[in-house]
Enzyme design. Structure first.
Site, PDB file in Angstrom:
ATOM      1  N   LYS A  22      -2.253   5.368  12.136  1.00 25.36           N
ATOM      2  CA  LYS A  22      -2.940   5.740  10.893  1.00 25.36           C
ATOM      3  C   LYS A  22      -1.890   6.316   9.945  1.00 25.36           C
ATOM      4  CE  LYS A  22      -6.846   8.323   9.005  1.00 25.36           C
ATOM      5  NZ  LYS A  22      -6.214   8.597   7.731  1.00 25.36           N
ATOM      6  N   ARG A  80      -8.589   1.512  -3.740  1.00 23.68           N
ATOM      7  CA  ARG A  80      -9.910   1.465  -3.093  1.00 23.68           C
ATOM      8  C   ARG A  80     -11.047   1.585  -4.093  1.00 23.68           C
ATOM      9  NH1 ARG A  80     -10.158   6.165   1.057  1.00 23.68           N
ATOM     10  NH2 ARG A  80     -12.401   6.149   0.752  1.00 23.68           N
ATOM     11  N   ARG A  97      -5.043   3.535   0.144  1.00 24.11           N
ATOM     12  CA  ARG A  97      -5.560   2.234   0.572  1.00 24.11           C
ATOM     13  C   ARG A  97      -5.375   1.222  -0.548  1.00 24.11           C
ATOM     14  NH1 ARG A  97      -9.970   1.735   4.240  1.00 24.11           N
ATOM     15  NH2 ARG A  97     -10.070  -0.401   4.996  1.00 24.11           N
ATOM     16  N   PHE A 106      -2.905  -4.112   7.652  1.00 20.40           N
ATOM     17  CA  PHE A 106      -3.625  -4.051   8.928  1.00 20.40           C
ATOM     18  C   PHE A 106      -4.814  -4.995   9.029  1.00 20.40           C
ATOM     19  CE2 PHE A 106      -4.811  -0.266   6.406  1.00 20.40           C
ATOM     20  CZ  PHE A 106      -6.160  -0.537   6.175  1.00 20.40           C
ATOM     21  N   LYS A 144     -11.377   7.289  13.071  1.00 22.25           N
ATOM     22  CA  LYS A 144     -10.055   7.828  12.729  1.00 22.25           C
ATOM     23  C   LYS A 144      -9.820   9.105  13.520  1.00 22.25           C
ATOM     24  CE  LYS A 144     -12.176   9.901   8.715  1.00 22.25           C
ATOM     25  NZ  LYS A 144     -12.429   9.860   7.307  1.00 22.25           N
TER      26      LYS A 144
END
Ligand code: AMP
Length: 551
Positions: free
Chosen positions: A249, A269, A254, A335, A416
């Site tokens: 992580k 995002r 993002r 990812f 997470k």
């Protein structure tokens, strides 16, 4: 459709604090709006001219707007400044001036302004560029203001300056669209998460609501990222999934990247385009064959991960970009692969998306594929967790290898796990002047979580703990979004989301939510989060229970 129909509703919405009433007023307006005008009305209700994902801007500076106001009224520069200082925004200032000062040139045929006419003029302002464009943009605004009533002028100026705050935020527009066209709110939200264009979604809701659920993702059109719930520990992954996919992580921002032949678009995002601020990544991505959409995290990186703050200086930068490319190098960790050469992959299991990702992305110095393992072994997962922390990353993501990609949804398919003490994402609802040398600065904040009914519930109050220049900046910002003032305290629009650290959670009668944070302090401001994404009282309860178990 008359602009007046829109501004009347805008004023009524501003004048009521009842959410239900706000939604009812807007849904009534939307129901009456012809379908070709519906998208425009939705963008304008959001205080914008273009859909969220569009990088287009009006680029009409302050001085041009002031000059246009002066061109249509007898206002002096001093009076204009005084009106601005009274409200702190140019839109409200222009309303006052229009009410008090006669206009110079009243059009002979004073046809009222229509939404379509106003919108076309605003789009024209945005598209003009090059020599003489400032003069031409100003001329268009003068034309609009000439035909405007005081309220319409306010509406137009606020749209241009991006200051359309009238208490109609978050998901209220979605609710109004749902109500107007009798469409289930969940269905509507899902469609919006996929398309990021509220105008388009509204029109489909009006014309073909049955197709909303099957809207597919589109290259060049940002979809909202899938989100994760918090895991208590590594084992939680194994409890939920037979085998779990563990990924590093990264603590950054993002991004989703859309590549279509030579064209590359990078979105945050919140669906804002930031491609021009990341030219080095765009150049690398252009080299990759295929058309695709990938999901990734960007971090400041120079031999090792650097402080998150650096990213704020990189993303959305418009000037001195090359200099900051050198000053703050970044790294992109990819990812997920959501679309490849004409085919959406969001309904393909993660494990297969991951396989295909490897065949598409060739790592470069600044682009890597996020490290990942699929395992049943707790020992292996623990080693990877430690490795992530040793390398300066934030922890691990634990994902169901068979999970499909659900845009914008926070769920338990992705978890997470961070190393750090717990934090909560809260929104600032009240700000107060400080004491001593901070007596003129709004330095004490009250933070709220989302309660079970979806309302904001205060949970802590603290001195903000930011550095002085930041507090000064925030003081200006909060004054701009103040709703009410009571002595030295301001109620503000819930716009600023902060990540808050704390000592522990206590039961408390001080706040309606029943909990209070001990020793809260701001870790960082989360400009990347909106009020819809703050933590809920359920999360607070969960942490409280966990605290009890471990004490
Ligand atoms: P948080 O911001 O604390 O809610 O954590 C979730 C965020 O972690 C995501 O929205 C991503 O921005 C970020 N992240 C970092 N690494 C990954 C990863 N490998 N997979 C998914 N999200 C990641």
């Amino acid at each position: 459709m008359l602009l007046q129909d829109l501004t009347e509703v805008y004023e009524q919405v501003r004048g009521t604090s009842s959410k239900l009433e706000k939604v009812a007023l807007v849904s009534e307006l939307l129901r009456k709006t012809p379908s070709e005008t519906l998208p425009l009305v939705c963008y304008l209700l959001r205080g914008r001219v273009f859909p969220e994902y569009s990088a287009q801007e009006l680029r009409l500076g302050w001085s041009s707007i002031r000059a246009a106001i002066r061109a249509v009224t007898t206002v002096t520069n001093e009076d204009l400044t005084a009106a601005y200082n009274k409200f702190g925004d140019l839109g409200s200032a222009v309303e006052l001036i229009f009410e008090e000062k006669p206009k110079i040139s009243i059009s002979f045929v004073s046809e009222p302004l229509t939404v379509e006419e106003c919108y076309t003029a605003l789009v024209k302002i945005a598209t003009l560029s090059g020599k003489d464009s400032v003069r031409r943009k100003k001329a268009i605004l003068i034309g609009l203001l000439n035909k405007s009533s005081p309220v319409e002028a306010k509406f137009i100026v606020k749209t241009i300056t991006g200051e359309m705050r009238y208490g109609f935020k978050g998901g209220l527009l979605e609710e109004a669209i749902g109500q107007a066209f009798s469409v289930d709110l969940e269905v509507l939200r899902k469609a919006y998460m996929v398309r990021s264009d509220i105008g388009e979604v509204a029109r489909i809701a009006q014309e073909q609501p049955e197709t909303l659920l099957s809207l597919s993702i589109m290259l060049g059109r940002p979809l909202r990222p899938m989100l994760a719930e918090t895991a208590d520990n590594l084992e939680e992954g194994f409890k939920r999934f037979d085998k779990a996919l563990f990924e590093f992580k990264y603590d950054g921002a993002r991004l989703s990247i859309h590549k279509d032949n030579e064209e590359v678009h990078i979105f945050t995002r919140e669906a804002a385009e930031v491609s021009t601020s990341l030219p080095e990544l765009v150049a690398d991505i252009k080299q990759i064959p295929h058309s695709f959409i990938v999901d990734c995290e960007i971090i400041p990186f120079e031999h090792s991960p650097k402080a998150f703050q650096g990213l704020i200086k990189r993303l959305r930068r418009k000037h001195r970009v090359a200099e900051f490319v050198r000053k703050i190098p970044v790294k992109l960790y990819v990812f997920d692969l959501l679309y490849l050469d004409g085919t959406s992959l969001i309904d393909t299991p993660l494990i297969n998306r991951r396989e295909r990702l490897k065949t598409v992305i060739q790592p470069t110095e600044q682009i890597e594929i996020a490290r990942c393992i699929v395992t049943k072994s707790g020992a292996e997962a623990r080693i990877m967790f430690q490795e992530s922390l040793d390398l300066g990353f934030e922890g691990l993501m634990i994902k169901n290898p068979h999970s499909l990609y659900t845009p914008g949804k926070r769920g338990f398919e992705w978890l997470k796990l961070k190393s750090e003490a717990e934090t909560l994402d809260l929104v600032v609802v009240v700000v107060e002047y400080g004491h001593g040398k901070r007596a003129n600065l709004l330095s004490d904040y009250t933070f709220a979580v989302r309660d079970r009914e979806g309302n904001l519930a205060p949970i802590a109050k603290a001195y903000c703990g930011l550095k002085d220049p930041e507090i000064e900046e925030m003081t200006q910002y909060f004054k701009g979004i103040a709703r009410e003032q009571h002595g030295r305290t301001f109620l503000v629009e819930p716009n600023v989301v902060v990540e808050v650290k704390f000592g522990e959670i206590q039961k408390s009668s001080l706040y309606d939510g029943g909990y209070a944070l001990r020793f809260p302090r701001i870790k960082r401001i989360r400009w990347d989060l909106s009020v819809d994404e703050i933590d809920s009282i359920e999360t607070v309860e969960k942490i409280f229970q966990r605290q009890k178990r471990s004490s």
